[in-house]
Design a protein around this motif. Structure first.
Motif, mmCIF file in Angstrom:
data_model
loop_
_atom_site.group_PDB
_atom_site.id
_atom_site.type_symbol
_atom_site.label_atom_id
_atom_site.label_comp_id
_atom_site.label_asym_id
_atom_site.label_seq_id
_atom_site.Cartn_x
_atom_site.Cartn_y
_atom_site.Cartn_z
ATOM 1 N N LYS A 55 69.426 7.323 64.600
ATOM 2 C CA LYS A 55 70.248 8.534 65.072
ATOM 3 C C LYS A 55 69.398 9.705 64.827
ATOM 4 N N SER A 56 69.132 9.988 63.488
ATOM 5 C CA SER A 56 68.559 11.301 63.206
ATOM 6 C C SER A 56 67.421 11.705 63.586
ATOM 7 N N ILE A 57 66.631 10.784 63.989
ATOM 8 C CA ILE A 57 65.365 11.004 64.615
ATOM 9 C C ILE A 57 65.562 11.498 66.141
ATOM 10 N N SER A 58 66.188 10.835 66.652
ATOM 11 C CA SER A 58 66.761 11.074 68.139
ATOM 12 C C SER A 58 67.292 12.373 68.318
ATOM 13 N N ALA A 59 68.222 12.876 67.100
ATOM 14 C CA ALA A 59 68.954 14.087 67.323
ATOM 15 C C ALA A 59 67.821 15.213 67.052
ATOM 16 N N LEU A 60 66.914 14.912 66.262
ATOM 17 C CA LEU A 60 65.664 15.989 65.753
ATOM 18 C C LEU A 60 65.159 16.061 67.096
ATOM 19 N N PHE A 61 64.838 14.918 67.970
ATOM 20 C CA PHE A 61 63.856 15.289 69.061
ATOM 21 C C PHE A 61 64.568 15.837 70.347
ATOM 22 N N ILE A 62 66.085 15.840 70.328
ATOM 23 C CA ILE A 62 66.863 16.334 71.338
ATOM 24 C C ILE A 62 66.581 17.850 70.832
ATOM 25 N N ALA A 63 66.913 18.205 69.571
ATOM 26 C CA ALA A 63 66.955 19.662 68.989
ATOM 27 C C ALA A 63 65.776 20.213 69.618
ATOM 28 N N ALA A 64 64.642 19.596 69.198
ATOM 29 C CA ALA A 64 63.526 20.010 69.578
ATOM 30 C C ALA A 64 63.084 20.390 70.975
ATOM 31 N N THR A 65 63.480 19.569 71.923
ATOM 32 C CA THR A 65 63.425 19.601 73.404
ATOM 33 C C THR A 65 64.242 20.856 73.681
ATOM 34 N N LEU A 66 65.399 21.042 73.075
ATOM 35 C CA LEU A 66 66.191 22.198 73.572
ATOM 36 C C LEU A 66 65.359 23.583 73.156
ATOM 37 N N ILE A 67 65.147 23.618 71.952
ATOM 38 C CA ILE A 67 64.206 24.893 71.406
ATOM 39 C C ILE A 67 63.174 24.889 72.455
ATOM 40 N N PHE A 68 62.508 23.901 72.812
ATOM 41 C CA PHE A 68 61.175 24.246 73.525
ATOM 42 C C PHE A 68 61.606 24.927 74.928
ATOM 43 N N SER A 69 62.668 24.097 75.574
ATOM 44 C CA SER A 69 62.919 24.791 76.860
ATOM 45 C C SER A 69 63.445 26.073 76.783
ATOM 46 N N ALA A 70 64.473 26.281 75.494
ATOM 47 C CA ALA A 70 64.852 28.023 75.317
ATOM 48 C C ALA A 70 63.597 28.827 75.292
ATOM 49 N N ALA A 71 62.643 28.451 74.731
ATOM 50 C CA ALA A 71 61.333 29.285 74.439
ATOM 51 C C ALA A 71 60.795 29.390 75.688
ATOM 52 N N THR A 72 60.590 28.370 76.666
ATOM 53 C CA THR A 72 60.134 28.538 77.995
ATOM 54 C C THR A 72 61.005 29.432 78.739
ATOM 55 N N VAL A 73 62.196 29.414 78.782
ATOM 56 C CA VAL A 73 63.025 30.251 79.708
ATOM 57 C C VAL A 73 63.028 31.888 78.950
ATOM 58 N N PHE A 74 62.912 31.885 77.745
ATOM 59 C CA PHE A 74 62.461 33.113 77.260
ATOM 60 C C PHE A 74 61.261 33.861 77.777
ATOM 61 N N ALA A 75 60.020 33.026 77.720
ATOM 62 C CA ALA A 75 58.938 33.582 78.284
ATOM 63 C C ALA A 75 58.957 33.751 79.667
ATOM 64 N N ALA A 76 59.619 32.848 80.598
ATOM 65 C CA ALA A 76 59.579 33.214 82.054
ATOM 66 C C ALA A 76 60.376 34.483 82.130
ATOM 67 N N SER A 77 61.389 34.750 81.519
ATOM 68 C CA SER A 77 62.181 36.208 81.975
ATOM 69 C C SER A 77 61.254 37.378 81.386
ATOM 70 N N GLY A 78 60.532 37.252 80.479
ATOM 71 C CA GLY A 78 59.556 37.948 80.202
ATOM 72 C C GLY A 78 58.498 38.511 81.403
ATOM 73 N N ALA A 79 58.136 37.259 82.016
ATOM 74 C CA ALA A 79 57.381 37.571 83.204
ATOM 75 C C ALA A 79 57.965 38.170 84.240
ATOM 76 N N SER A 80 59.258 37.914 84.455
ATOM 77 C CA SER A 80 59.989 38.443 85.572
ATOM 78 C C SER A 80 60.257 39.851 85.325
ATOM 79 N N LEU A 81 60.422 40.270 83.823
ATOM 80 C CA LEU A 81 60.552 41.640 83.666
ATOM 81 C C LEU A 81 59.050 42.536 83.863
ATOM 82 N N PHE A 82 58.104 41.810 83.762
ATOM 83 C CA PHE A 82 57.040 42.449 84.119
ATOM 84 C C PHE A 82 57.068 42.842 85.596
ATOM 85 N N ASN A 83 57.639 42.295 86.279
ATOM 86 C CA ASN A 83 57.676 42.711 87.784
ATOM 87 C C ASN A 83 58.834 43.797 87.812
#
Ligand code: HEC
Length: 114
Positions: free
Chosen positions: A3-31
């Motif tokens: 259970k704790s391994i899958s919780a870790l996996f989910i947490a890592a996935t969430l952090i990764f997608s948050a980082a992706t969204v963050f970077a994408a908004s930087g790209a749109s701000l550039f415009n």
């Protein structure tokens, strides 16, 4: 244990997608902040200022933040400068009133371009 391994996996996935969204908004701000009028990234944009396709390979996050807020701290306004073998007139406008979150997103995006 499983259970704790899958919780870790989910947490890592969430952090990764948050980082992706963050970077994408930087790209749109550039415009939306008008940077693209003077700077090219990946073949798109203007050439009044240096090409920023690899901005993060030579500039740090804090250097980029200073450049956005107060370019005069790096280049004397109106002077002739050379960056990557090309000459430019240092006329980048300062973005003194940009919000901290926009500044962060924009600078983080540019710093990620290696
Ligand atoms: C009117 C044209 C113009 C606009 C708009 C502009 N810049 Fe610039 N930028 C320049 C010029 C010219 C330089 C060269 C140094 C200077 O003028 O300070 C520069 C330099 C830079 C550099 C340093 C590049 C290097 O390799 O040293 C970064 C990073 C940068 N600009 C980011 C931005 C961002 C982010 C925005 C939008 C918020 C922006 N610029 C808006 C013209 C512009």
């Amino acid at each position: 244990m499983k259970k704790s391994i899958s919780a870790l996996f989910i947490a890592a996935t969430l952090i990764f997608s948050a980082a992706t969204v963050f970077a994408a908004s930087g790209a749109s701000l550039f415009n939306s902040e008008g940077c693209i009028a003077c700077h090219t990234i990946n073949g798109q944009g203007g050439s009044v200022g240096p090409n920023l396709t690899h901005a993060g390979s030579k500039r740090s996050l804090s250097w980029i933040k200073t450049q956005i807020k107060n370019p005069g701290a790096h280049f004397a306004s109106g002077s002739s400068i050379t960056i990557n073998g090309k000459s430019y007139m240092a006329i980048m406008p300062s973005h003194k009133h940009i919000s901290a979150s926009k500044l962060n997103a924009l600078a983080t995006y540019l710093e990620s371009l290696k």
